[in-house]
Design an enzyme around this catalytic site. Structure first.
Site, PDB file in Angstrom:
ATOM      1  N   ASP A  61     -16.956  19.233   9.203  1.00  0.00           N
ATOM      2  CA  ASP A  61     -16.387  18.038   8.589  1.00  0.00           C
ATOM      3  C   ASP A  61     -15.733  17.286   9.745  1.00  0.00           C
ATOM      4  OD1 ASP A  61     -13.271  17.402   7.203  1.00  0.00           O
ATOM      5  OD2 ASP A  61     -15.067  16.379   6.503  1.00  0.00           O
TER       6      ASP A  61
ATOM      7  N   ASP B 197     -13.039  14.207   9.642  1.00  0.00           N
ATOM      8  CA  ASP B 197     -11.616  13.859   9.546  1.00  0.00           C
ATOM      9  C   ASP B 197     -10.781  15.065   9.091  1.00  0.00           C
ATOM     10  OD1 ASP B 197     -12.451  10.547   8.287  1.00  0.00           O
ATOM     11  OD2 ASP B 197     -12.331  11.308  10.325  1.00  0.00           O
TER      12      ASP B 197
HETATM   13  O1  LIG Z   1     -13.109  14.559   5.898  1.00  0.00           O
HETATM   14  P1  LIG Z   1     -14.308  13.637   6.050  1.00  0.00           P
HETATM   15  O2  LIG Z   1     -15.386  13.895   5.023  1.00  0.00           O
HETATM   16  O3  LIG Z   1     -14.886  13.667   7.497  1.00  0.00           O
HETATM   17  O4  LIG Z   1     -13.767  12.103   5.871  1.00  0.00           O
HETATM   18  C1  LIG Z   1     -12.767  11.829   4.910  1.00  0.00           C
HETATM   19  C2  LIG Z   1     -12.500  10.342   4.987  1.00  0.00           C
HETATM   20  O5  LIG Z   1     -13.676   9.635   4.725  1.00  0.00           O
HETATM   21  C3  LIG Z   1     -11.498   9.865   3.967  1.00  0.00           C
HETATM   22  O6  LIG Z   1     -11.860  10.421   2.692  1.00  0.00           O
HETATM   23  C4  LIG Z   1     -11.040   9.870   1.655  1.00  0.00           C
HETATM   24  O7  LIG Z   1     -11.471  10.460   0.431  1.00  0.00           O
HETATM   25  P2  LIG Z   1     -12.322   9.563  -0.636  1.00  0.00           P
HETATM   26  O8  LIG Z   1     -13.657   9.263   0.035  1.00  0.00           O
HETATM   27  O9  LIG Z   1     -11.523   8.295  -0.905  1.00  0.00           O
HETATM   28  O10 LIG Z   1     -12.459  10.477  -1.846  1.00  0.00           O
HETATM   29  C5  LIG Z   1      -9.560  10.205   1.884  1.00  0.00           C
HETATM   30  O11 LIG Z   1      -9.396  11.614   1.815  1.00  0.00           O
HETATM   31  C6  LIG Z   1      -9.131   9.734   3.282  1.00  0.00           C
HETATM   32  O12 LIG Z   1      -7.813  10.190   3.551  1.00  0.00           O
HETATM   33  C7  LIG Z   1     -10.070  10.248   4.335  1.00  0.00           C
HETATM   34  O13 LIG Z   1      -9.751   9.657   5.598  1.00  0.00           O
HETATM   35 MG   LIG Z   2     -11.948  16.128   6.159  1.00  0.00          MG
END
Ligand SMILES: O=P(O)(O)OC[C@@H](O)[C@H]1O[C@@H](OP(=O)(O)O)[C@@H](O)[C@@H](O)[C@@H]1O
Ligand SMILES: [Mg+2]
Ligand SMILES: [Zn+2]
Length: 184
Positions: A11, A13
């Protein structure tokens, strides 16, 4: 051909770079954990291929565009390659929660894209490393081993889900990498 047990899917972020509830909206906001960059290179040098599977709903939400996302991934690739490592593939979902796509984790679409891109017969036995339950669910749906890191949203995930019995838990990607390399 890459064998499934020699592939680590990350993953992004909260695992490779700091995450934010306000999303990572620019190259300036994309701040890698230095130890994560070194961990990717360490995995490569131990014979593992490394791929990334990341939800990026911020694109669908209009917070940033694909060019900005690509600039983050170019930076990540530069940092890893400067230390002799390599990212085999970066799969991202640009869609929003209501777009009914097949690639937003916890669905397996990003992982199947990685499997196809790397010409692998199966991902069963690969490693999926994430900070959120949806990362682990996506991996488990295609037979990956689950690894949760406490960085990013990891502590919140642990607090919310106490039944992660088959999941390995580590402080961060570097700690998992050290453990995995010691298993050889
Ligand atoms: O952890 P990965 O998959 O690499 O990326 C997560 C991000 O795209 C964002 O995903 C969002 O979730 P929602 O997409 O709004 O449910 C939130 O959790 C944000 O805080 C976060 O930065
Ligand atoms: Mg993540
Ligand atoms: Zn998608």
């Amino acid at each position: 051909m890459i064998s499934a047990n020699q592939l680590v899917i990350l993953d992004r972020d909260g695992v490779i770079n700091h995450d934010s509830d306000a999303y990572i909206k620019s190259l300036e906001e994309w701040i890698p954990y230095p130890s994560a960059i070194d961990a990717i290179v360490q995995l490569n040098k131990a014979g593992y291929s490394v791929a990334i599977a990341t939800n990026q709903s911020g694109i669908a939400r209009g917070y940033y565009d694909e060019a900005t996302l690509h600039s983050m991934h170019e930076r990540l690739t530069e940092l890893v390659e400067a230390k002799g490592g390599r990212i085999a593939h970066i799969a991202y979902c640009p869609h929003g929660p209501d777009d009914q796509c097949a690639c937003r984790k916890p669905l397996p679409g990003l992982l199947l894209q990685i499997q196809q891109q790397l010409a692998m017969e199966s991902l069963a036995g690969s490693w999926m490393v994430g900070d959120s339950l949806r990362d682990l669910e996506a991996g488990e749906s295609v037979g990956c081993h689950s690894v949760l890191v406490r960085t990013g949203k990891g502590e919140q995930t642990l607090a919310k889900h106490t039944n992660l019995e088959s999941t390995l838990i580590f402080p961060d990607l570097a700690a998992f990498t050290d453990w995995l390399c010691q298993q050889q």
